[in-house]
Motif scaffolding. Sequence first.
Motif, mmCIF file in Angstrom:
data_model
loop_
_atom_site.group_PDB
_atom_site.id
_atom_site.type_symbol
_atom_site.label_atom_id
_atom_site.label_comp_id
_atom_site.label_asym_id
_atom_site.label_seq_id
_atom_site.Cartn_x
_atom_site.Cartn_y
_atom_site.Cartn_z
ATOM 1 N N MET A 195 69.101 31.812 -100.079
ATOM 2 C CA MET A 195 70.289 32.529 -100.431
ATOM 3 C C MET A 195 70.279 33.866 -99.715
ATOM 4 S SD MET A 195 71.547 32.996 -104.124
ATOM 5 C CE MET A 195 72.609 34.036 -104.755
ATOM 6 N N ASP A 196 71.412 34.221 -99.180
ATOM 7 C CA ASP A 196 71.524 35.470 -98.437
ATOM 8 C C ASP A 196 71.792 36.624 -99.387
ATOM 9 O OD1 ASP A 196 71.187 34.255 -96.021
ATOM 10 O OD2 ASP A 196 73.328 33.951 -95.686
ATOM 11 N N VAL A 197 71.238 37.737 -99.042
ATOM 12 C CA VAL A 197 71.449 38.938 -99.825
ATOM 13 C C VAL A 197 72.431 39.820 -99.052
ATOM 14 C CG1 VAL A 197 70.359 40.966 -100.838
ATOM 15 C CG2 VAL A 197 69.140 38.781 -100.760
ATOM 16 N N ILE A 198 73.386 40.395 -99.754
ATOM 17 C CA ILE A 198 74.399 41.223 -99.100
ATOM 18 C C ILE A 198 73.764 42.423 -98.407
ATOM 19 C CG2 ILE A 198 76.438 42.637 -99.505
ATOM 20 C CD1 ILE A 198 77.152 40.743 -101.773
ATOM 21 N N ALA A 199 72.701 42.921 -98.941
ATOM 22 C CA ALA A 199 72.032 44.092 -98.374
ATOM 23 C C ALA A 199 71.378 43.774 -97.033
ATOM 24 C CB ALA A 199 71.016 44.631 -99.356
ATOM 25 N N ASP A 200 71.202 42.480 -96.692
ATOM 26 C CA ASP A 200 70.600 42.116 -95.413
ATOM 27 C C ASP A 200 71.441 42.623 -94.244
ATOM 28 O OD1 ASP A 200 68.463 40.921 -96.563
ATOM 29 O OD2 ASP A 200 69.251 38.873 -96.394
ATOM 30 N N ASP A 201 72.737 42.708 -94.426
ATOM 31 C CA ASP A 201 73.623 43.177 -93.357
ATOM 32 C C ASP A 201 73.313 44.621 -92.988
ATOM 33 O OD1 ASP A 201 75.670 42.920 -91.499
ATOM 34 O OD2 ASP A 201 77.132 43.822 -92.871
ATOM 35 N N ALA A 202 72.897 45.403 -93.937
ATOM 36 C CA ALA A 202 72.585 46.803 -93.691
ATOM 37 C C ALA A 202 71.320 46.953 -92.861
ATOM 38 C CB ALA A 202 72.442 47.548 -95.009
ATOM 39 N N LYS A 203 70.450 45.949 -92.858
ATOM 40 C CA LYS A 203 69.203 46.008 -92.109
ATOM 41 C C LYS A 203 69.394 45.661 -90.637
ATOM 42 C CE LYS A 203 66.587 44.691 -96.176
ATOM 43 N NZ LYS A 203 65.796 43.632 -96.799
ATOM 44 N N ALA A 204 70.550 45.114 -90.291
ATOM 45 C CA ALA A 204 70.802 44.711 -88.903
ATOM 46 C C ALA A 204 70.883 45.943 -88.018
ATOM 47 C CB ALA A 204 72.086 43.901 -88.814
ATOM 48 N N PHE B 50 72.701 46.275 -85.152
ATOM 49 C CA PHE B 50 74.003 46.512 -84.542
ATOM 50 C C PHE B 50 75.114 46.254 -85.534
ATOM 51 C CE2 PHE B 50 71.229 45.388 -81.000
ATOM 52 C CZ PHE B 50 71.474 46.460 -80.148
ATOM 53 N N ARG B 51 76.143 47.050 -85.432
ATOM 54 C CA ARG B 51 77.314 46.856 -86.268
ATOM 55 C C ARG B 51 78.539 46.854 -85.382
ATOM 56 N NH1 ARG B 51 77.273 49.731 -91.997
ATOM 57 N NH2 ARG B 51 75.934 48.168 -92.855
ATOM 58 N N ARG B 52 79.531 46.212 -85.819
ATOM 59 C CA ARG B 52 80.788 46.169 -85.075
ATOM 60 C C ARG B 52 81.608 47.402 -85.429
ATOM 61 N NH1 ARG B 52 85.702 41.915 -85.749
ATOM 62 N NH2 ARG B 52 87.038 42.941 -84.256
ATOM 63 N N ILE B 53 82.092 48.095 -84.389
ATOM 64 C CA ILE B 53 82.985 49.231 -84.604
ATOM 65 C C ILE B 53 84.231 49.025 -83.751
ATOM 66 C CG2 ILE B 53 81.133 50.847 -85.141
ATOM 67 C CD1 ILE B 53 81.505 52.002 -82.335
ATOM 68 N N GLU B 54 85.297 49.633 -84.162
ATOM 69 C CA GLU B 54 86.560 49.525 -83.438
ATOM 70 C C GLU B 54 86.908 50.889 -82.875
ATOM 71 O OE1 GLU B 54 91.177 48.185 -84.261
ATOM 72 O OE2 GLU B 54 89.635 47.758 -85.734
ATOM 73 N N VAL B 55 87.196 50.927 -81.562
ATOM 74 C CA VAL B 55 87.533 52.176 -80.897
ATOM 75 C C VAL B 55 89.042 52.216 -80.705
ATOM 76 C CG1 VAL B 55 87.234 53.558 -78.819
ATOM 77 C CG2 VAL B 55 85.324 52.207 -79.705
ATOM 78 N N LEU B 56 89.651 53.231 -81.248
ATOM 79 C CA LEU B 56 91.089 53.393 -81.112
ATOM 80 C C LEU B 56 91.362 54.326 -79.939
ATOM 81 C CD1 LEU B 56 91.988 53.892 -84.873
ATOM 82 C CD2 LEU B 56 92.162 51.805 -83.523
ATOM 83 N N THR B 57 92.190 53.870 -79.026
ATOM 84 C CA THR B 57 92.544 54.704 -77.884
ATOM 85 C C THR B 57 93.971 55.189 -78.056
ATOM 86 O OG1 THR B 57 93.328 52.811 -76.629
ATOM 87 C CG2 THR B 57 91.010 53.429 -76.351
ATOM 88 N N GLY B 58 94.310 56.187 -77.325
ATOM 89 C CA GLY B 58 95.662 56.728 -77.408
ATOM 90 C C GLY B 58 95.603 58.166 -77.859
ATOM 91 N N PRO B 59 96.756 58.735 -78.054
ATOM 92 C CA PRO B 59 96.776 60.154 -78.423
ATOM 93 C C PRO B 59 96.177 60.370 -79.805
ATOM 94 C CG PRO B 59 98.954 59.206 -78.600
ATOM 95 C CD PRO B 59 98.077 58.163 -77.974
ATOM 96 N N GLY B 60 95.356 61.391 -79.918
ATOM 97 C CA GLY B 60 94.712 61.670 -81.181
ATOM 98 C C GLY B 60 95.452 62.702 -82.006
#
Length: 147
Positions: free
Chosen positions: A1-10, A12-22
């Motif tokens: 069984m997978d533990v939700i906290a296992d994701d925090a041990k990874a 790399f994480r996926r991030i989204e970069v927003l481009t355009g005027p800030g």
Amino acid sequence: MDVIADDAKAGFRRIEVLTGPGRRRRWSDEEKARIVAETLQPGATVTAVARRWDVCPQQVWGWRRQAREGHLALVGNGRVPPFVPIVPASSLSVSSKGDEAARQTTKSATSTPCIEIQLAGAMVRVAAGTDGALLTEVLRAIRASAA
């Protein structure tokens, strides 16, 4: 069984970069007119022009409405439209071939101060105290009839 906290041990994480005027941008009237003029070119679409300028298409549609209502002056081909010279009625002269009726018209025109506007082959005499909204509608109608 997978533990939700296992994701925090990874690692790399996926991030989204927003481009355009800030930040919120301020467009000058010249820039707005240039963008609107681009949308009026044959084959141009508002969406493509908006994407090129990194503007929301709804914003461009709003600027087009402002231009149509006369609140935004369009610039064509990078040139500012020339102004029509204002000629005081007192400096008008009647040609030597003119008849007495033409002379009377000129005399009555010089007796009251007015501005003569020549637009699209039409002459409009504007007396002092003329309603600005009415004059605007008349000039738009003349310009539209010439196009």
